[in-house]
Design a protein around this motif. Structure first.
Motif, PDB file in Angstrom:
ATOM      1  N   GLY A  14      -6.888   7.367  -2.516  1.00 11.16           N
ATOM      2  CA  GLY A  14      -6.486   8.599  -1.864  1.00 11.16           C
ATOM      3  C   GLY A  14      -5.586   8.303  -0.683  1.00 11.16           C
ATOM      4  O   GLY A  14      -5.390   7.144  -0.300  1.00 11.16           O
ATOM      5  N   PRO A  15      -5.026   9.319  -0.033  1.00 13.08           N
ATOM      6  CA  PRO A  15      -4.137   9.100   1.123  1.00 13.08           C
ATOM      7  C   PRO A  15      -4.838   8.367   2.267  1.00 13.08           C
ATOM      8  O   PRO A  15      -4.258   7.466   2.880  1.00 13.08           O
ATOM      9  CB  PRO A  15      -3.723  10.515   1.523  1.00 13.08           C
ATOM     10  N   PHE A  16      -6.079   8.750   2.572  1.00 13.07           N
ATOM     11  CA  PHE A  16      -6.801   8.120   3.680  1.00 13.07           C
ATOM     12  C   PHE A  16      -7.001   6.630   3.421  1.00 13.07           C
ATOM     13  O   PHE A  16      -6.705   5.784   4.282  1.00 13.07           O
ATOM     14  CB  PHE A  16      -8.149   8.807   3.894  1.00 13.07           C
ATOM     15  N   GLY A  17      -7.500   6.285   2.249  1.00 13.74           N
ATOM     16  CA  GLY A  17      -7.752   4.882   1.935  1.00 13.74           C
ATOM     17  C   GLY A  17      -6.482   4.063   1.909  1.00 13.74           C
ATOM     18  O   GLY A  17      -6.450   2.924   2.401  1.00 13.74           O
ATOM     19  N   SER A  18      -5.416   4.623   1.338  1.00 14.53           N
ATOM     20  CA  SER A  18      -4.142   3.895   1.276  1.00 14.53           C
ATOM     21  C   SER A  18      -3.609   3.618   2.677  1.00 14.53           C
ATOM     22  O   SER A  18      -3.147   2.506   2.971  1.00 14.53           O
ATOM     23  CB  SER A  18      -3.118   4.696   0.472  1.00 14.53           C
ATOM     24  N   LEU A  19      -3.683   4.633   3.538  1.00 15.64           N
ATOM     25  CA  LEU A  19      -3.186   4.469   4.905  1.00 15.64           C
ATOM     26  C   LEU A  19      -4.025   3.462   5.674  1.00 15.64           C
ATOM     27  O   LEU A  19      -3.489   2.557   6.332  1.00 15.64           O
ATOM     28  CB  LEU A  19      -3.188   5.819   5.619  1.00 15.64           C
ATOM     29  N   VAL A  20      -5.342   3.591   5.598  1.00 16.57           N
ATOM     30  CA  VAL A  20      -6.230   2.725   6.377  1.00 16.57           C
ATOM     31  C   VAL A  20      -6.118   1.269   5.928  1.00 16.57           C
ATOM     32  O   VAL A  20      -6.053   0.352   6.759  1.00 16.57           O
ATOM     33  CB  VAL A  20      -7.686   3.220   6.269  1.00 16.57           C
TER      34      VAL A  20
ATOM     35  N   LEU B  60       6.473   0.298   3.397  1.00 18.07           N
ATOM     36  CA  LEU B  60       6.461  -0.129   1.990  1.00 18.07           C
ATOM     37  C   LEU B  60       5.047  -0.453   1.531  1.00 18.07           C
ATOM     38  O   LEU B  60       4.677  -0.167   0.387  1.00 18.07           O
ATOM     39  CB  LEU B  60       7.364  -1.349   1.797  1.00 18.07           C
ATOM     40  N   LEU B  61       4.258  -1.025   2.421  1.00 16.50           N
ATOM     41  CA  LEU B  61       2.880  -1.357   2.075  1.00 16.50           C
ATOM     42  C   LEU B  61       2.063  -0.089   1.821  1.00 16.50           C
ATOM     43  O   LEU B  61       1.277  -0.020   0.873  1.00 16.50           O
ATOM     44  CB  LEU B  61       2.255  -2.178   3.205  1.00 16.50           C
ATOM     45  N   ILE B  62       2.271   0.908   2.655  1.00 17.09           N
ATOM     46  CA  ILE B  62       1.576   2.188   2.472  1.00 17.09           C
ATOM     47  C   ILE B  62       1.966   2.828   1.149  1.00 17.09           C
ATOM     48  O   ILE B  62       1.110   3.286   0.373  1.00 17.09           O
ATOM     49  CB  ILE B  62       1.880   3.140   3.643  1.00 17.09           C
ATOM     50  N   LEU B  63       3.261   2.855   0.873  1.00 19.46           N
ATOM     51  CA  LEU B  63       3.737   3.466  -0.373  1.00 19.46           C
ATOM     52  C   LEU B  63       3.228   2.703  -1.592  1.00 19.46           C
ATOM     53  O   LEU B  63       2.830   3.314  -2.590  1.00 19.46           O
ATOM     54  CB  LEU B  63       5.263   3.500  -0.371  1.00 19.46           C
ATOM     55  N   PHE B  64       3.234   1.386  -1.524  1.00 19.65           N
ATOM     56  CA  PHE B  64       2.755   0.591  -2.655  1.00 19.65           C
ATOM     57  C   PHE B  64       1.286   0.880  -2.946  1.00 19.65           C
ATOM     58  O   PHE B  64       0.901   1.100  -4.107  1.00 19.65           O
ATOM     59  CB  PHE B  64       2.948  -0.901  -2.371  1.00 19.65           C
TER      60      PHE B  64
ATOM     61  N   ILE C 296       0.952   4.448  -4.382  1.00 18.00           N
ATOM     62  CA  ILE C 296       1.474   4.598  -5.739  1.00 18.00           C
ATOM     63  C   ILE C 296       0.617   3.827  -6.744  1.00 18.00           C
ATOM     64  O   ILE C 296       0.321   4.313  -7.838  1.00 18.00           O
ATOM     65  CB  ILE C 296       2.941   4.130  -5.801  1.00 18.00           C
ATOM     66  N   ALA C 297       0.206   2.616  -6.366  1.00 20.93           N
ATOM     67  CA  ALA C 297      -0.542   1.775  -7.300  1.00 20.93           C
ATOM     68  C   ALA C 297      -2.023   2.123  -7.363  1.00 20.93           C
ATOM     69  O   ALA C 297      -2.634   2.097  -8.444  1.00 20.93           O
ATOM     70  CB  ALA C 297      -0.373   0.304  -6.905  1.00 20.93           C
ATOM     71  N   TYR C 298      -2.613   2.473  -6.232  1.00 24.73           N
ATOM     72  CA  TYR C 298      -4.065   2.669  -6.187  1.00 24.73           C
ATOM     73  C   TYR C 298      -4.470   4.004  -5.566  1.00 24.73           C
ATOM     74  O   TYR C 298      -5.634   4.197  -5.234  1.00 24.73           O
ATOM     75  CB  TYR C 298      -4.726   1.529  -5.389  1.00 24.73           C
ATOM     76  N   GLY C 299      -3.484   4.893  -5.415  1.00 22.42           N
ATOM     77  CA  GLY C 299      -3.785   6.179  -4.791  1.00 22.42           C
ATOM     78  C   GLY C 299      -4.809   6.988  -5.561  1.00 22.42           C
ATOM     79  O   GLY C 299      -5.553   7.771  -4.965  1.00 22.42           O
TER      80      GLY C 299
END
Length: 275
Positions: free
Chosen positions: A130-136, A116-120, A123-126
């Motif tokens: 980007g995917p890398f920053g959201s995941l990290v 849920l944290l990754i998705l949030f 979705i909010a700051y992607g």
């Protein structure tokens, strides 16, 4: 030494245990054999399903995706160590205005499901991360919260006399933490930190949900293609690579823990840090 929880098994009990082990092992081997035969009949693991491993471009793509995965895990664990150290010191502060906010942050990110944290974040700051920053960042917040508890337990595990001696010569609390307690605590926390690296590496697979070009995402591109359509074969390859890397890190943690115990050092475990 006799156990206080159960009686030492006698000859008959040991014989029954051996028979049970043999029967259970035979049942597992039979099940795996039946499963393998079923997959072979269904042409799920026949040689043509593994043909993607003979294509240099695909192998190179998997290797590159693995590097992306390792980069995300390494970046996240590096940032999580800093996050954990800062909030561990904050939780040990004598000032309630520092201690309580740190407690809330740590407990919150330990409790929020990582997916849920990754998705949030995506979705909010992607648009910015980007995917890398959201995941990290998600991995950093979650693993950093866990490491904060590990660090706190490690600092508290240092003999009390060490801090009392430091205070007696006029050192301030931050000096005691940084110069006296932290260097000693790091040795006791290394196995737990390495174990948390394994967790972070495994959790990078969740980046697949937001389209991060990692190892799992690259595997998905292979088995969903019309040419191959081999999810089981690709899944076995992906699992084997993760198992080799994670098992190596786990063995390193066990080796360090055994070495520290032989030296008489108290070792902090992950479950000790998060209680």
């Amino acid at each position: 030494m006799n156990s206080v929880l159960f009686d030492v098994p006698g000859p008959r009990a040991r014989a029954r245990h051996r028979i049970g082990t043999i029967v259970g092992g035979a049942a597992i081997v039979a099940f795996l054999g039946l499963l393998g035969w079923k997959l072979w009949v269904e042409e799920a693991i026949t040689p043509d399903q593994w043909s993607f491993l003979t294509v240099p471009g695909i192998v190179l793509g998997l290797a590159e995706a693995l590097l992306f995965t390792l980069a995300a895990a390494a970046t996240a664990i590096g940032m999580a160590v800093v996050f954990g150290a800062v909030f561990a010191f904050g939780r040990l502060s004598d000032h309630a205005l520092v201690r309580w906010p740190c407690l809330v942050v740590v407990e919150f990110f330990r409790a929020v499901p990582l997916l849920l944290l990754i998705l949030f974040l995506f979705i909010a700051y992607g648009w910015a991360l980007g995917p890398f920053g959201s995941l990290v960042i998600a991995l950093t917040l979650y693993n950093g919260a866990v490491l904060a508890e590990i660090f706190r337990a490690g600092l508290l595990a240092v003999p009390r006399g060490q801090r009392e001696a430091a205070y007696s010569i006029g050192m301030r609390k931050y000096q005691v933490m940084l110069l006296v307690l932290a260097p000693q605590a790091i040795r006791t926390m290394l196995p737990a930190i390495i174990s948390q690296c394994v967790v972070a590496l495994k959790d990078t697979a969740l980046g697949f949900i937001i389209g991060y070009s990692g190892f799992v995402h690259e595997g998905d591109l292979i088995f969903t293609s019309i040419q191959y359509n081999n999810p089981i074969a690709v899944g076995i390859v992906l699992a084997a690579v993760f198992i080799v890397i994670n098992y190596s890190l786990s063995r390193l943690a066990v080796h360090l823990e055994s070495r520290l115990r032989r030296q008489g050092t108290t070792v902090v475990h992950v479950d000790e840090g998060v209680e």
